[in-house]
Design a protein around this motif. Structure first.
Motif, mmCIF file in Angstrom:
data_model
loop_
_atom_site.group_PDB
_atom_site.id
_atom_site.type_symbol
_atom_site.label_atom_id
_atom_site.label_comp_id
_atom_site.label_asym_id
_atom_site.label_seq_id
_atom_site.Cartn_x
_atom_site.Cartn_y
_atom_site.Cartn_z
ATOM 1 N N ALA A 1 -5.255 -15.364 -15.799
ATOM 2 C CA ALA A 1 -6.001 -14.882 -16.967
ATOM 3 C C ALA A 1 -5.140 -14.974 -18.215
ATOM 4 O O ALA A 1 -5.616 -15.298 -19.302
ATOM 5 N N ALA A 2 -3.839 -14.708 -18.047
ATOM 6 C CA ALA A 2 -2.967 -14.670 -19.218
ATOM 7 C C ALA A 2 -2.639 -16.074 -19.716
ATOM 8 O O ALA A 2 -2.765 -16.373 -20.906
ATOM 9 N N LEU B 1 -5.273 -21.483 -22.798
ATOM 10 C CA LEU B 1 -5.243 -22.140 -24.105
ATOM 11 C C LEU B 1 -4.503 -21.292 -25.123
ATOM 12 O O LEU B 1 -3.967 -21.806 -26.094
ATOM 13 N N GLY B 2 -4.495 -19.983 -24.910
ATOM 14 C CA GLY B 2 -3.792 -19.090 -25.831
ATOM 15 C C GLY B 2 -2.321 -19.460 -25.945
ATOM 16 O O GLY B 2 -1.736 -19.371 -27.030
ATOM 17 N N TYR C 1 -13.733 -20.140 -26.807
ATOM 18 C CA TYR C 1 -12.719 -20.606 -25.856
ATOM 19 C C TYR C 1 -13.267 -21.799 -25.082
ATOM 20 O O TYR C 1 -12.577 -22.788 -24.828
ATOM 21 N N PHE D 1 -4.137 -11.648 -27.442
ATOM 22 C CA PHE D 1 -4.925 -12.768 -26.940
ATOM 23 C C PHE D 1 -4.218 -13.420 -25.754
ATOM 24 O O PHE D 1 -4.809 -13.669 -24.712
ATOM 25 N N SER D 2 -2.936 -13.670 -25.939
ATOM 26 C CA SER D 2 -2.201 -14.404 -24.920
ATOM 27 C C SER D 2 -2.077 -13.600 -23.625
ATOM 28 O O SER D 2 -2.165 -14.153 -22.531
ATOM 29 N N SER E 1 -4.157 -11.380 -22.658
ATOM 30 C CA SER E 1 -5.511 -10.945 -22.265
ATOM 31 C C SER E 1 -5.663 -9.434 -22.340
ATOM 32 O O SER E 1 -6.317 -8.819 -21.498
ATOM 33 N N MET F 1 -9.204 -6.086 -23.913
ATOM 34 C CA MET F 1 -10.596 -6.400 -23.646
ATOM 35 C C MET F 1 -11.003 -6.161 -22.192
ATOM 36 O O MET F 1 -12.046 -6.625 -21.753
ATOM 37 N N ALA G 1 -9.833 -7.192 -19.355
ATOM 38 C CA ALA G 1 -9.624 -8.172 -18.281
ATOM 39 C C ALA G 1 -8.605 -7.649 -17.267
ATOM 40 O O ALA G 1 -8.818 -7.694 -16.058
#
Ligand code: PFF
Length: 453
Positions: free
Chosen positions: A24-25, A28-29, A111, A232-233, A235, A238, A240
């Motif tokens: 998850a981490a 694309l981030g 994404y 973001f990177s 995760s 949010m 997750a």
């Protein structure tokens, strides 16, 4: 420890959680977003601030989210609702779960468009159409793709369909399998790319660009973007990691696993930065190119590499898989909620969330062409969605989680769930969660709003 069962089953081992959370981490981030936002903010100082955000804010929050998820053993909304009841006597903290689920869908929508671009590049490189391409050709190729809404739509649709498929199949069969082989191979490939790009282009300049900090140009926006990139990177903010924590076996140690995941994520981002800036700085590509940076620098790397068609195709394929495993983290909280609360089947829940993200994604892909004239606040429609999600909603979600885990939750409960005693590690976690995270996030918000000097 409170021993609850998750409806969706459990990871087969601690390693499976590490793999899934790393999946998850890392995405694309790290490889697309980190280099371009670092480039837009001048490199050096941004990177140092990013690292500070990762370790001082991201790591304690990562631990907090995993811990809350495991304690609640439910989707983020229901977990926060239940724990809020237990710890505070009302269910108000569930708002953190709601923000998370909404943000996940928002991020997924764009994404998936970017992951779709990655798809298209994998095919083009495999077909040899970027072989021996010059920088001009690569720029033209990128422009052409961005100006083809139907092509973007096709790849966006294909990518989302894959993501929905895995989520529909459930935790064990779906999520674990994807990440188990992708992460190690991606890591190895990244090292190959750094070595090659470094030797052929400008490694020294890239190192200098990434680590030579000039803090005089740092403003509120730099701070907020670095903070948003850290969230973001990793995760975070949010749900997750909370959703994944819900499937974590009772005996897995949260601090150790969290540290390992945060470290790997950061190393991958730095490696990607080194590779991409070596190419950019060695070939006259502007580091502040924006979202297209990776799509210029990587094809240029593979264009003249011995075996470039093979390595390039492989790299882009791995990137798609990494994006895929990340997108699962974006969908899972909402799907788990719909299954647990509203009795949806996993399949229908995944389809419904996928459809919503697909529709929103159409706005993003049109913002590159038909709607490119529509500009407000942070820029294009895509830039606004990304700014809202990464720089505002994720840190806000994280702030709430830190306030809950650090202040509303009793010390006894977090001690009980972490199972690491009350020694140095616990004390550090608690102090960072109570003070450093909330003050850091709030301070950066205020600074970006111009309320602090
Ligand atoms: N961390 C992912 C990346 O760096 O690509 C993006 C992401 C995935 C954010 C999953 C949030 C999430 F839940």
């Amino acid at each position: 420890m409170v021993r609850r069962q998750s409806l969706h089953g459990q990871w087969s081992s601690r390693l499976a959680f590490v793999l899934a959370a790393t999946g998850a981490a890392v995405g694309l981030g790290n490889i697309w977003r980190f280099p371009y936002v670092a480039g837009e903010h001048g490199g050096g100082a941004f990177v140092i601030i990013y690292l500070a955000c990762v370790f001082a804010i991201g790591l304690p929050l990562f631990m907090a989210e995993a811990m809350l998820g495991r304690r609640g053993r439910r989707n983020p909304i229901n977990a926060m609702q239940l724990l809020s009841q237990e710890e505070a006597g009302h269910s108000g903290w569930q708002v953190a779960g709601w923000i998370g689920v909404a943000t996940g869908i928002l991020i997924l929508s764009y994404y998936s468009v970017v992951a779709g671009l990655t798809f298209s590049y994998a095919i083009d490189i495999a077909a040899g159409s970027l072989n021996h391409a010059r920088p001009m050709d690569i720029t033209a190729h990128y422009r052409e793709l961005m100006n083809s809404p139907f092509e973007l739509l096709f790849w966006h649709t294909l990518f989302l369909a894959f993501a929905v498929f895995v989520v529909a199949r459930g935790v064990e069969q779906g999520l674990e399998r994807v990440v188990k082989f992708v992460m190690p191979v991606l890591f190895l490939m990244l090292v190959v790319v750094v070595v090659y790009a470094g030797a052929k282009f400008a490694f020294g300049q890239a190192v200098q660009y990434l680590f030579d900090a000039d803090f005089s140009r740092v403003d509120g926006d730099t701070l907020l973007t670095a903070l948003g990139q850290a969230f973001f990177s990793l995760s975070l903010g949010m749900g997750a990691i909370m959703a994944y924590g819900a499937y974590l076996p009772d005996d897995a140690s949260i601090p150790g696993t969290s540290f390992a995941i945060v470290l790997v994520d950061t190393v991958v981002a730095l490696l990607a930065g080194l590779a991409i800036f070596s190419v950019a700085l060695g070939s006259g590509l502007d580091p502040a190119t924006g979202p297209g940076l990776m799509f210029h620098a990587l094809p240029l790397t593979f264009a003249d590499m011995p075996g470039g068609v093979f390595f390039g195709t492989l790299f882009f394929l791995l990137l798609i898989l990494a994006a895929w495993s990340s997108s699962i983290g974006l969908i899972e909280p909402a799907v788990a909620r719909m299954v647990e609360r509203h009795g949806f089947s996993r399949r229908n829940a995944a389809l419904a969330i996928g459809a919503l993200a697909w529709l929103l994604g159409v706005l993003t892909l049109l913002s590159f062409n038909a709607f490119s004239g529509v500009r407000f606040l942070a820029g294009s429609l895509f830039e606004n969605l990304d700014y809202l999600a990464a720089n505002i909603l994720l840190p806000l979600g994280g702030l709430l989680v830190a306030l809950f885990a650090g202040w509303a939750m009793s010390k006894a409960s977090s001690v009980d769930e972490f199972e690491i005693g009350t020694g140095l590690r616990y004390t550090l976690w608690r102090s960072f969660t109570r003070f450093v995270v909330p003050l850091g996030v709030a301070g950066i918000f205020c600074r970006a709003l111009g309320w602090l000097p």
